[in-house]
Design an enzyme around this catalytic site. Sequence first.
Site, PDB file in Angstrom:
ATOM      1  CE  LYS A 172     -52.572  20.062  24.697  1.00 21.72           C
ATOM      2  NZ  LYS A 172     -51.344  20.361  24.110  1.00 21.72           N
ATOM      3  CB  CYS A 225     -44.557 -10.725  -8.923  1.00 19.51           C
ATOM      4  SG  CYS A 225     -44.631 -10.559  -7.028  1.00 19.51           S
ATOM      5  CB  CYS A 227     -42.506 -14.044  -7.376  1.00 18.43           C
ATOM      6  SG  CYS A 227     -41.558 -12.602  -7.897  1.00 18.43           S
ATOM      7  CE  LYS A 271     -52.876  24.854  22.299  1.00 12.26           C
ATOM      8  NZ  LYS A 271     -51.330  24.377  21.957  1.00 12.26           N
ATOM      9  CG  ASP A 315     -48.923  20.424  17.040  1.00 12.89           C
ATOM     10  OD1 ASP A 315     -48.194  21.057  18.120  1.00 12.89           O
ATOM     11  OD2 ASP A 315     -48.752  19.103  17.259  1.00 12.89           O
ATOM     12  CB  CYS A 326     -39.989 -10.484  -5.120  1.00 14.41           C
ATOM     13  SG  CYS A 326     -41.682 -10.634  -4.749  1.00 14.41           S
ATOM     14  CE1 TYR A 359     -46.446  36.406  -6.754  1.00 13.49           C
ATOM     15  CE2 TYR A 359     -44.716  34.848  -7.059  1.00 13.49           C
ATOM     16  CZ  TYR A 359     -45.296  35.829  -6.207  1.00 13.49           C
ATOM     17  OH  TYR A 359     -44.922  36.348  -5.317  1.00 13.49           O
ATOM     18  CG  ASP A 360     -42.892  31.626 -11.533  1.00 15.99           C
ATOM     19  OD1 ASP A 360     -42.932  31.784 -10.376  1.00 15.99           O
ATOM     20  OD2 ASP A 360     -42.675  30.256 -11.844  1.00 15.99           O
ATOM     21  CE1 TYR A 406     -51.693  32.999  18.479  1.00 16.83           C
ATOM     22  CE2 TYR A 406     -51.657  31.216  16.828  1.00 16.83           C
ATOM     23  CZ  TYR A 406     -51.183  31.851  18.050  1.00 16.83           C
ATOM     24  OH  TYR A 406     -49.929  31.556  18.660  1.00 16.83           O
ATOM     25  CD  GLU A 435     -58.244  31.936  17.296  1.00 20.71           C
ATOM     26  OE1 GLU A 435     -57.146  31.646  17.256  1.00 20.71           O
ATOM     27  OE2 GLU A 435     -58.895  33.346  17.051  1.00 20.71           O
ATOM     28  CB  CYS A 438     -40.972  -7.517  -7.115  1.00 19.32           C
ATOM     29  SG  CYS A 438     -40.990  -9.279  -8.002  1.00 19.32           S
TER      30      CYS A 438
HETATM   31  S1  IVH Z   1     -53.673  32.267  21.397  1.00 18.50           S
HETATM   32  C1  IVH Z   1     -53.174  34.327  25.161  1.00 18.50           C
HETATM   33  N1  IVH Z   1     -54.372  31.082  19.385  1.00 18.50           N
HETATM   34  O1  IVH Z   1     -50.580  27.463  21.404  1.00 18.50           O
HETATM   35  C2  IVH Z   1     -53.632  33.533  24.003  1.00 18.50           C
HETATM   36  N2  IVH Z   1     -52.654  30.204  20.352  1.00 18.50           N
HETATM   37  O2  IVH Z   1     -50.510  26.881  24.609  1.00 18.50           O
HETATM   38  C3  IVH Z   1     -51.998  32.870  23.505  1.00 18.50           C
HETATM   39  N3  IVH Z   1     -51.453  28.163  19.592  1.00 18.50           N
HETATM   40  O3  IVH Z   1     -48.006  29.512  22.411  1.00 18.50           O
HETATM   41  C4  IVH Z   1     -52.332  32.157  22.241  1.00 18.50           C
HETATM   42  N4  IVH Z   1     -52.978  28.075  17.566  1.00 18.50           N
HETATM   43  O4  IVH Z   1     -48.297  28.530  20.085  1.00 18.50           O
HETATM   44  C5  IVH Z   1     -53.712  31.116  20.169  1.00 18.50           C
HETATM   45  N5  IVH Z   1     -55.367  29.870  17.594  1.00 18.50           N
HETATM   46  C6  IVH Z   1     -54.337  29.924  18.363  1.00 18.50           C
HETATM   47  C7  IVH Z   1     -53.331  28.986  18.626  1.00 18.50           C
HETATM   48  C8  IVH Z   1     -52.313  29.396  19.541  1.00 18.50           C
HETATM   49  C9  IVH Z   1     -51.731  27.630  18.311  1.00 18.50           C
HETATM   50  C10 IVH Z   1     -50.430  27.851  20.379  1.00 18.50           C
HETATM   51  C11 IVH Z   1     -49.603  28.999  20.606  1.00 18.50           C
HETATM   52  C12 IVH Z   1     -49.468  29.143  22.159  1.00 18.50           C
HETATM   53  C13 IVH Z   1     -49.933  27.996  22.497  1.00 18.50           C
HETATM   54  C14 IVH Z   1     -50.607  28.208  23.925  1.00 18.50           C
END
Ligand code: IVH
Length: 697
Positions: A342, A459, A439, A144, A146, A436, A65-66, A254, A142, A454
């Site tokens: 959540k 030891c 020892c 969620k 972070d 340490c 690839y490189d 998504y 899906e 150490c």
């Molecule tokens: S859908 C109307 N799908 O969660 C639907 N959000 O509190 C809008 N997030 O601001 C969001 N994974 O940053 C959706 N699979 C997912 C997500 C997702 C993370 C976050 C997104 C959104 C917040 C909603």
Amino acid sequence: MQKMPWKGGLFGDATLAKHIRKGDLPMESVLERARQEITALREEIRHHDYRYYVLNSPEISDAEYDRLMRRLRELEAVYPALITPDSPTQRVGGAPLAAFGQVEHLVPLLSLDNAVTQAELWEFDSRIQRRWQGESLTYVVEPKIDGLAVALTYEDGVLVRGATRGDGERGEDITQNLRTIASVPLRLRGDEVPPILDVRGEAYMDRRAFDELNQRRGAAGEPLFANPRNAAAGSLRQLDPQITAGRRLSVFMYALGYYEGLDLATHWQVLEYLRQVGFRVNPLIERCSDIAAVWEYCQKLQTERDGLTYDIDGAVVKVDSLAAQAGLGATGKSPRWAVAFKFPAEEATTVVEDIIIQVGRTGALTPLALLRPVEVAGSTVSRATLHNADVLKAKDVRIGDTVIIRKAGDVIPEIVKPVESKRTGQERIFVFPSHCPVCNAEVQRLPGEAVSRCIGTACPAQLVEGLVHFASRGAMDIEGLGPALISQLVETGLVKDAADIYVLSAEELLKLPRVGKKSAENLLAAIEASKSRTLARVVYALGIRLVGEAAARELAAHFGTMDRLLATSREELQQIPQIGDKIADSITTFMAEPQNQRVIQRLKEAGITMTETPVRPMAESSLLEGKTVVLTGTLERYSRQKAAELVRSLGGKVTNSVTGKTDYVIAGANPGSKYAKAMEMKIPILAEADLDGLLEG
Ligand code: IVH
């Protein structure tokens, strides 16, 4: 995919240059050839990006690839007029900005209502059933992610804008930062792309990139990021795209915002479409026929959470039908057709009661914070690692501090940061020891290394940790010989090295507190049984730095006997594919040490396996000969270790993650995300019984 129109180079080619000088090859035709090769290279690179980022199934090596990228860069350097903004070489470009501009979203980015309990999930479902009197509804669920919500806009298939969510109506223009993310396509795949496509998703940093970034920042004395989300947000807020490019961010897309001319009826089809045009879509997304199935998915996802390479904070449940979504509409800023379920927070607040130093088997000193026990993400946490002296200093954690701790992934919990506003002035700064604590030998830190070690060869802490490793499951697997007993054996002076284990007598063991006749007998039997472990395990058990199980197997297979390994040279070791320079150095240093040679000699005299008994595949045409196998879930009759050995004895290779190279996945009870991925990639899945069948030939 278009093949390269001709082999070899365009420039640097003396004959060609001569023709151009002579004028019998017109410049236009040279340019045309360059244009063609550039187009072909870009297509090829995009294809491989797609294989890698979207399908997770690369077809070529990184080196290959490189090479393609290098060639494209070379050509573009010679013909800058042919550079286009969607070229794979143009991810990082542009000068640092003075400030971000504002972007008005074509369709607002909504946020989600939360559900925390099962009852709230059911309420969400009943609300929908009440409002939607049409056909029965299915859901898509899906992870969620972070991270940070982003919107990408494509015009005629080319990325023209990327923005943050902002207040939902208006966000910040971070196009040049989003362009640096390798999984963001600069151009969509295929010819049938709508004039405008507005795609939504989450930008995030995976846990490994986050850990490495913080390690680097700690070493440079820079403030650390509290968690991957903050790191991702901080990285995307850089005015200089060069900095963002160095941060290894990723995206999962998504949803669609504004689009024209696509015939899509369900959210599931939207996801399929996104994948098809080149976006990375999370592989764990599933369709559920009712709310009970949604609940099951959420439970399963929660158990898999630790094993993921990125942070998630819940599951997002969405009504699949787009017509039903439109019919249900939104209240204020949240849609009625979706909810965020959540998970329990992975962060909590507690107090640092003390800071201690642990000495590992390689002599590494690790500062550990002893915490007032606290519940985090379903388990009680009472200690957290502070990694090393740099991290300790960068975080400025003091004894008595109130701290935020985080338990993400299956790693040891760590301290995010102290809550400075809670300081009373009574907190004590911990001074990293120069000697340490076990020892009293000197502590050394080599330039360029984050760990302090150490240097005491005698030891006891190193000895205990080394013996714990020696007796552990993946090594000599001596049942009953755990850390507590080993500490006793070392303290009483009965065991000074691994070979001493094999001369222990029942009388000696019986003198130890809490060791009875039965347990002494069992222990001696377990020690006896360990003598017939494979050479690979013996090599691994020695605890040579950097030599893990895979390297040990490689060494055993290559040398066949311990004597040959003892007599090896750095040069010979470097010939072995999996053995890098650092490992080779570590092995030769270990083997050159007379103390180690004596232990090996005594192990040999005790009757421990010192030659490789070649394990032949059972049948010539074994189903696993040359195959790559991934194990997931809990097998009933075999430990992971044992199952892996069986696979290898059948000629197969065991790897950790499911990729395009995986031939089979062997799944036990409660399989994890590897199972889901195998299903998705249509990789054959074998059950434990199949493995038995293979063994029986
Ligand atoms: S859908 C109307 N799908 O969660 C639907 N959000 O509190 C809008 N997030 O601001 C969001 N994974 O940053 C959706 N699979 C997912 C997500 C997702 C993370 C976050 C997104 C959104 C917040 C909603």
